[in-house]
Design a protein around this motif. Structure first.
Motif, PDB file in Angstrom:
ATOM      1  N   GLY A   1      -0.220  42.979   7.961  1.00 15.75           N
ATOM      2  CA  GLY A   1       0.367  43.157   6.455  1.00 15.75           C
ATOM      3  C   GLY A   1       1.016  42.170   5.806  1.00 15.75           C
ATOM      4  N   ALA A   2       1.487  42.100   4.648  1.00 16.03           N
ATOM      5  CA  ALA A   2       1.859  40.848   3.933  1.00 16.03           C
ATOM      6  C   ALA A   2       3.276  40.327   4.702  1.00 16.03           C
ATOM      7  CB  ALA A   2       2.172  41.319   2.509  1.00 16.03           C
ATOM      8  N   ALA A   3       3.067  38.820   4.862  1.00 15.12           N
ATOM      9  CA  ALA A   3       4.672  37.998   4.999  1.00 15.12           C
ATOM     10  C   ALA A   3       4.852  37.619   3.453  1.00 15.12           C
ATOM     11  CB  ALA A   3       4.044  37.085   5.962  1.00 15.12           C
ATOM     12  N   LYS A   4       4.651  36.476   3.235  1.00 12.83           N
ATOM     13  CA  LYS A   4       4.942  35.954   1.919  1.00 12.83           C
ATOM     14  C   LYS A   4       3.818  34.865   1.503  1.00 12.83           C
ATOM     15  CE  LYS A   4       9.133  34.846  -0.733  1.00 12.83           C
ATOM     16  NZ  LYS A   4      10.599  34.310  -0.602  1.00 12.83           N
ATOM     17  N   GLN A   5       3.042  35.108   0.736  1.00  5.66           N
ATOM     18  CA  GLN A   5       2.070  34.335   0.155  1.00  5.66           C
ATOM     19  C   GLN A   5       1.236  33.512   1.154  1.00  5.66           C
ATOM     20  OE1 GLN A   5       5.162  31.985  -2.867  1.00  5.66           O
ATOM     21  NE2 GLN A   5       2.983  32.229  -3.667  1.00  5.66           N
ATOM     22  N   LEU A   6       0.821  34.377   1.953  1.00  2.21           N
ATOM     23  CA  LEU A   6      -0.043  33.852   3.045  1.00  2.21           C
ATOM     24  C   LEU A   6      -1.580  33.862   2.562  1.00  2.21           C
ATOM     25  CD1 LEU A   6       1.705  34.786   6.595  1.00  2.21           C
ATOM     26  CD2 LEU A   6       2.014  32.986   5.268  1.00  2.21           C
ATOM     27  N   SER A   7      -1.917  34.494   1.852  1.00  3.48           N
ATOM     28  CA  SER A   7      -3.188  34.722   0.895  1.00  3.48           C
ATOM     29  C   SER A   7      -3.843  35.836   1.692  1.00  3.48           C
ATOM     30  CB  SER A   7      -3.853  33.430   0.771  1.00  3.48           C
ATOM     31  OG  SER A   7      -2.968  32.444   0.404  1.00  3.48           O
ATOM     32  N   ALA A   8      -5.453  35.861   1.210  1.00  5.33           N
ATOM     33  CA  ALA A   8      -5.974  36.839   1.668  1.00  5.33           C
ATOM     34  C   ALA A   8      -6.399  36.884   2.948  1.00  5.33           C
ATOM     35  CB  ALA A   8      -7.288  36.603   0.876  1.00  5.33           C
ATOM     36  N   GLN A   9      -6.498  35.980   3.761  1.00 10.19           N
ATOM     37  CA  GLN A   9      -7.157  36.028   5.132  1.00 10.19           C
ATOM     38  C   GLN A   9      -5.951  36.206   6.207  1.00 10.19           C
ATOM     39  OE1 GLN A   9      -9.459  32.091   5.395  1.00 10.19           O
ATOM     40  NE2 GLN A   9     -11.168  33.518   5.284  1.00 10.19           N
ATOM     41  N   HIS A  10      -4.635  36.211   5.778  1.00 12.87           N
ATOM     42  CA  HIS A  10      -3.609  36.394   6.783  1.00 12.87           C
ATOM     43  C   HIS A  10      -2.776  37.546   6.638  1.00 12.87           C
ATOM     44  CE1 HIS A  10      -4.545  32.042   7.625  1.00 12.87           C
ATOM     45  NE2 HIS A  10      -3.794  32.220   8.526  1.00 12.87           N
ATOM     46  N   THR A  11      -3.416  38.630   5.785  1.00 11.63           N
ATOM     47  CA  THR A  11      -2.504  39.455   5.240  1.00 11.63           C
ATOM     48  C   THR A  11      -2.980  40.958   5.499  1.00 11.63           C
ATOM     49  OG1 THR A  11      -1.722  38.035   3.457  1.00 11.63           O
ATOM     50  CG2 THR A  11      -1.353  40.227   3.133  1.00 11.63           C
ATOM     51  N   HIS A  12      -4.200  41.218   6.575  1.00  9.98           N
ATOM     52  CA  HIS A  12      -4.503  42.513   6.647  1.00  9.98           C
ATOM     53  C   HIS A  12      -3.783  43.410   7.173  1.00  9.98           C
ATOM     54  CE1 HIS A  12      -8.334  39.553   6.270  1.00  9.98           C
ATOM     55  NE2 HIS A  12      -8.799  40.732   5.729  1.00  9.98           N
ATOM     56  N   CYS A  13      -3.839  44.957   6.891  1.00 10.68           N
ATOM     57  CA  CYS A  13      -3.404  45.820   7.666  1.00 10.68           C
ATOM     58  C   CYS A  13      -4.660  46.610   8.346  1.00 10.68           C
ATOM     59  CB  CYS A  13      -2.953  46.825   6.569  1.00 10.68           C
ATOM     60  SG  CYS A  13      -1.189  46.122   5.859  1.00 10.68           S
ATOM     61  N   LEU A  14      -4.371  46.209   9.672  1.00 12.92           N
ATOM     62  CA  LEU A  14      -5.848  46.678  10.288  1.00 12.92           C
ATOM     63  C   LEU A  14      -5.643  47.930  11.246  1.00 12.92           C
ATOM     64  CD1 LEU A  14      -6.895  43.097  11.622  1.00 12.92           C
ATOM     65  CD2 LEU A  14      -7.864  44.710   9.632  1.00 12.92           C
ATOM     66  N   GLU A  15      -4.252  48.490  11.083  1.00 14.97           N
ATOM     67  CA  GLU A  15      -4.120  49.795  12.084  1.00 14.97           C
ATOM     68  C   GLU A  15      -4.976  50.800  11.776  1.00 14.97           C
ATOM     69  OE1 GLU A  15      -1.769  47.961  10.103  1.00 14.97           O
ATOM     70  OE2 GLU A  15      -1.785  49.770   8.425  1.00 14.97           O
ATOM     71  N   GLY A  16      -5.625  51.125  10.640  1.00 14.89           N
ATOM     72  CA  GLY A  16      -6.279  52.114  10.344  1.00 14.89           C
ATOM     73  C   GLY A  16      -7.693  51.783  11.013  1.00 14.89           C
ATOM     74  N   TRP A  17      -8.187  50.485  10.985  1.00 19.68           N
ATOM     75  CA  TRP A  17      -9.457  50.182  11.626  1.00 19.68           C
ATOM     76  C   TRP A  17      -9.411  50.816  13.070  1.00 19.68           C
ATOM     77  CZ3 TRP A  17     -11.790  44.825   9.959  1.00 19.68           C
ATOM     78  CH2 TRP A  17     -11.695  44.729   8.729  1.00 19.68           C
ATOM     79  N   TYR A  18      -8.158  50.353  13.864  1.00 23.37           N
ATOM     80  CA  TYR A  18      -8.248  50.610  15.155  1.00 23.37           C
ATOM     81  C   TYR A  18      -8.013  51.906  15.312  1.00 23.37           C
ATOM     82  CZ  TYR A  18      -7.909  45.559  15.815  1.00 23.37           C
ATOM     83  OH  TYR A  18      -8.424  44.330  15.676  1.00 23.37           O
ATOM     84  N   ALA A  19      -7.031  52.831  14.446  1.00 26.28           N
ATOM     85  CA  ALA A  19      -6.938  54.192  14.859  1.00 26.28           C
ATOM     86  C   ALA A  19      -8.362  54.902  14.505  1.00 26.28           C
ATOM     87  CB  ALA A  19      -5.817  54.648  13.754  1.00 26.28           C
ATOM     88  N   HIS A  20      -9.083  54.227  13.840  1.00 25.65           N
ATOM     89  CA  HIS A  20     -10.688  55.000  13.708  1.00 25.65           C
ATOM     90  C   HIS A  20     -11.159  55.034  15.180  1.00 25.65           C
ATOM     91  CE1 HIS A  20     -14.256  56.126  11.706  1.00 25.65           C
ATOM     92  NE2 HIS A  20     -14.782  55.083  11.767  1.00 25.65           N
ATOM     93  N   ALA A  21     -10.831  54.155  16.004  1.00 27.25           N
ATOM     94  CA  ALA A  21     -11.810  54.075  17.209  1.00 27.25           C
ATOM     95  C   ALA A  21     -11.171  54.823  18.294  1.00 27.25           C
ATOM     96  CB  ALA A  21     -11.905  52.519  17.624  1.00 27.25           C
ATOM     97  N   PRO A  22     -11.830  55.829  18.908  1.00 27.57           N
ATOM     98  CA  PRO A  22     -11.175  56.673  19.680  1.00 27.57           C
ATOM     99  C   PRO A  22     -11.433  55.666  21.161  1.00 27.57           C
ATOM    100  CG  PRO A  22     -13.756  57.371  19.407  1.00 27.57           C
ATOM    101  CD  PRO A  22     -13.049  56.298  18.452  1.00 27.57           C
ATOM    102  N   GLY A  23     -10.354  55.774  21.889  1.00 25.32           N
ATOM    103  CA  GLY A  23     -10.006  55.255  23.081  1.00 25.32           C
ATOM    104  C   GLY A  23      -8.914  53.979  23.053  1.00 25.32           C
ATOM    105  N   LEU A  24      -8.611  53.911  21.614  1.00 23.11           N
ATOM    106  CA  LEU A  24      -7.188  52.951  21.572  1.00 23.11           C
ATOM    107  C   LEU A  24      -6.223  54.140  21.186  1.00 23.11           C
ATOM    108  CD1 LEU A  24      -8.724  50.344  19.232  1.00 23.11           C
ATOM    109  CD2 LEU A  24      -8.435  50.206  21.712  1.00 23.11           C
TER     110      LEU A  24
END
Lengths: 331, 337
Positions: A127-150
């Motif tokens: 998630g967002a820190a402060k002005q780290l721009s587009a490549q350092h700000t992703h929230c990926l928990e939903g991507w991972y929660a999508h995968a069974p086994g994790l």
């Protein structure tokens, strides 16, 4: 029988993580931490500060900047019985290790028919820190929660960070433990108990209310608490449901809250479109349809790569006003 | 001393064992191909025909079931050599409940963790960091295991290979990267996929001991591998080995167009290097075995494979109720459509 009194300490979310990491390193020789700049440099977000000097290079391992490679090494070590904790400098970098995490770690127990386990933790700020721009700000928990086994958890408070990270390290499955840069300084009471764990799959009601359920996780839970405070001033009683654990997901607690309030707003920092909040919203709609007085509303991050300019960045992340606006939509 | 050891390695009993093991792998793999064509095996399946000397040579150079081994999807021979019940291997390939993973893995995902065989992976190059992790674990625990990490010439181009080589050298991991160079990355010939076709050189910039060896003569190959395994065990450092071999059949059972990437003449020439035929010549020349004995062994192994197949085929398909088993160690995933 009287409850046993356990002493607590007031500390930050960051220190709660640091504390449990140290305690588990001391408790189990199979636990080690690896990641970029976590040792000699003391960690980019200072979560591992002091640990290299205290525990040495065998337990606190500085890696090259090769996320796929060192995550894979951690997975292999976990298959062979160790309990690695991988720090992602930011969760955004875990995208480089996605093949290792999704295609390998998440499938080991299943593809081996239960012969092998993968007791691995991947943790770091998402998630967002402060002005780290587009490549350092992703929230990926939903991507991972999508995968069974994790298993995927996203604590919002110091005590949950402390108890859930211990659970993660002791868990025999790969766990994605997502922090949030905005949470590191949040203070809270943490028990002085080296066995304290918060089990996964249990949502927590952080504030009781009767008019609307604000359902969220990670930093959005803190936003929801602040929004509930403001809503109270307007005469709206909001219940704050801290999901805490995305996979496993505790729909029982979420549905029970909706049964009480008859309205739900799901708040998440990730891109609104296709995000995990959509999963929660659809589950509420499927399972609590008869209890609902209004459609479930999502309040998520704007569907743009996070911009650099501070005003634009703030525009992207749901804040208290956005949550209140979403509640007002319910009528 | 060295000479005595050599003689010991090449005792008639050992030579016969090499022969039996190589022939068994071939007959097993041929049976798999027949079963695939009959529709008894589905999905992707990659056999080891032509490369048998590599699996057998490595097996005799390591401490089987103590050392760790990991490979990609050409993974039938390794567990067979380690002593895994061949019926369980065949049943897994056929997706049956008696399989090593109770039908959850299939041909590309055979594992026998108790015997140190960690599979069995389908993403080209993806398992190589895992191999690094196995070596990391044994080093961490101060054991003297070595990890055999098999990979193809195609996988040798993946980024994670170089990442793992770097960390293996940086941290002195006891891993032997064994490139099974069969000259083709699926249907793409070596010179079309590698900037420098001498793959053994890729270890050198990392300071990793590197060499290229012939993988078609099981005797010379076994000796080379024994030297390499012993060095790695003693020095607890990585080794990068390019093993030159050739697969006689397609990349996988679904590859029916070999003429798209190689000629019949080339295949015929390669067949002359057939590791089994080469060993047969040696056995005859050294009077270890007669042709009649070889034919008898072949018949015995063919019957054995047939029996394995019949037993595996008698195993039921896994029960539908098992679909959620082993997603997690301690809970079930979200259920239903």
């Amino acid at each position: 029988m009287a409850a046993v009194e356990v002493a607590t300490q007031t500390m930050s979310y960051r220190d709660a993580i640091s504390k449990v990491l140290s305690e588990e390193i001391e408790a189990n020789p199979d636990v080690f931490i690896m990641g970029e700049d976590i040792g000699r440099y003391q960690g980019t977000f200072r979560v591992t500060q002091g640990m290299f000097d205290k525990y040495g290079e065998k337990r606190i391992i500085d890696t090259p900047i090769t996320e796929a490679g060192f995550t894979g090494i951690a997975i292999g070590a976990a298959m062979a019985g160790l309990r690695p904790v991988v720090e992602m400098m930011t969760m955004s970098f875990s995208i480089l290790a996605m093949d290792q995490i999704i295609n390998h770690a998440a499938k080991i127990h299943y593809m081996t028919g239960g012969q092998a386990k993968c007791p691995l933790v991947i943790r770091g700020p998402g998630g967002a820190a402060k002005q780290l721009s587009a490549q350092h700000t992703h929230c990926l928990e939903g991507w991972y929660a999508h995968a069974p086994g994790l298993k995927v958890v996203a604590p919002a408070t110091a005590i949950d960070a402390y108890g859930m990270l211990r659970q993660a390290i002791r868990d025999d499955n790969p766990v994605i433990f997502t922090e949030n840069p905005g949470l590191y300084t949040v203070m809270g009471e943490v028990p002085d108990d080296r066995e304290f764990v918060v089990p996964f799959g249990k949502a927590n009601i952080l504030r009781e209310g009767t008019d609307v359920s604000l359902v969220g996780y990670s930093r959005m839970t803190q936003i929801n608490l602040a929004a509930a405070e403001k809503l109270a001033e307007q005469g709206v009683s909001a219940e704050v449901v801290d999901v805490r654990s995305l996979s496993p997901l505790d729909m029982t607690t979420i549905n029970a809250s909706v049964a009480k309030t008859h309205r739900a707003v799901v708040v998440y920092e990730d891109w609104k479109f296709g995000g995990f909040g959509g999963e929660i919203a659809s589950r509420i709609a499927e399972e609590s349809f008869d209890d609902l007085d209004a459609p479930v509303v999502r309040c998520g991050g704007l569907n743009v790569p996070t911009p650099y300019a501070r005003n634009l960045e703030l525009e992207c992340i749901p804040d208290v006003d956005d949550v209140i606006a979403a509640v007002q939509k319910l009528g | 001393m060295a000479k005595a050891k050599l003689e010991e390695i090449e005792s008639p009993a050992m030579l016969e064992e090499f022969y039996r093991q190589m022939l068994f792998i071939r007959r097993f793999e041929e049976k798999c191909n027949v079963a695939y064509r009959l529709g008894k095996i589905g999905g992707y399946m990659h056999t080891y025909v032509g490369m048998e000397a590599t699996a057998v040579g490595i097996h005799h150079a390591i401490k089987p079931t103590y050392d760790y081994m990991i490979t990609a999807y050409r993974d039938h021979p390794q567990p067979l050599l380690l002593g895994t019940d061949p019926v369980k291997v065949m049943a897994e390939i056929m997706g049956r409940s008696d399989g090593m993973s109770r039908g959850k893995g299939g041909s590309m995902h055979v594992y026998d963790i108790e015997r140190g065989f960690f599979g069995g992976w389908g993403i080209v190059g993806g398992h190589i960091p895992l191999g690094g992790g196995l070596a990391f674990a044994s080093k961490y625990r101060n054991e003297d295991r070595v990890t055999i990490c098999l990979l193809g010439d195609g996988a040798a181009n993946q980024g994670v290979v170089f990442e793992t080589m770097n960390m293996a050298a940086l941290w002195d991991l006891p891993i032997i990267f064994c490139i099974e160079n069969n000259e083709f990355a699926m249907g793409t010939r070596l010179e079309y996929h590698a900037a420098d076709t001498e793959l053994y050189k890729r270890g050198e910039p990392f300071g990793i001991k590197s060499e290229r060896i012939d993988g078609m003569d099981v005797l010379s190959f076994h000796k080379d591998m024994q030297r390499i395994v012993d060095w790695t065990r003693e020095n607890q450092k990585p080794y990068w080995v390019e093993i030159m071999n050739y697969r006689f059949l397609g990349h996988g059972a679904a590859d029916n167009d070999r003429q798209l990437y190689r000629t019949k003449e080339e295949e015929d020439a390669a067949m002359k290097r057939d590791p089994i035929a080469r060993l047969e010549e040696i056995l005859l020349k050294r009077n270890v075995m007669t042709r009649e004995k070889m034919e008898a062994i072949d018949e015995e192994l063919t019957d054995q494979v047939e029996a394995i197949y019949e037993q595996a085929d008698a195993s039921p398909f896994p029960d539908a109720s098992e679909v959620y088993d082993n997603v997690y160690t301690d809970m079930e995933p979200e259920k239903g459509h």
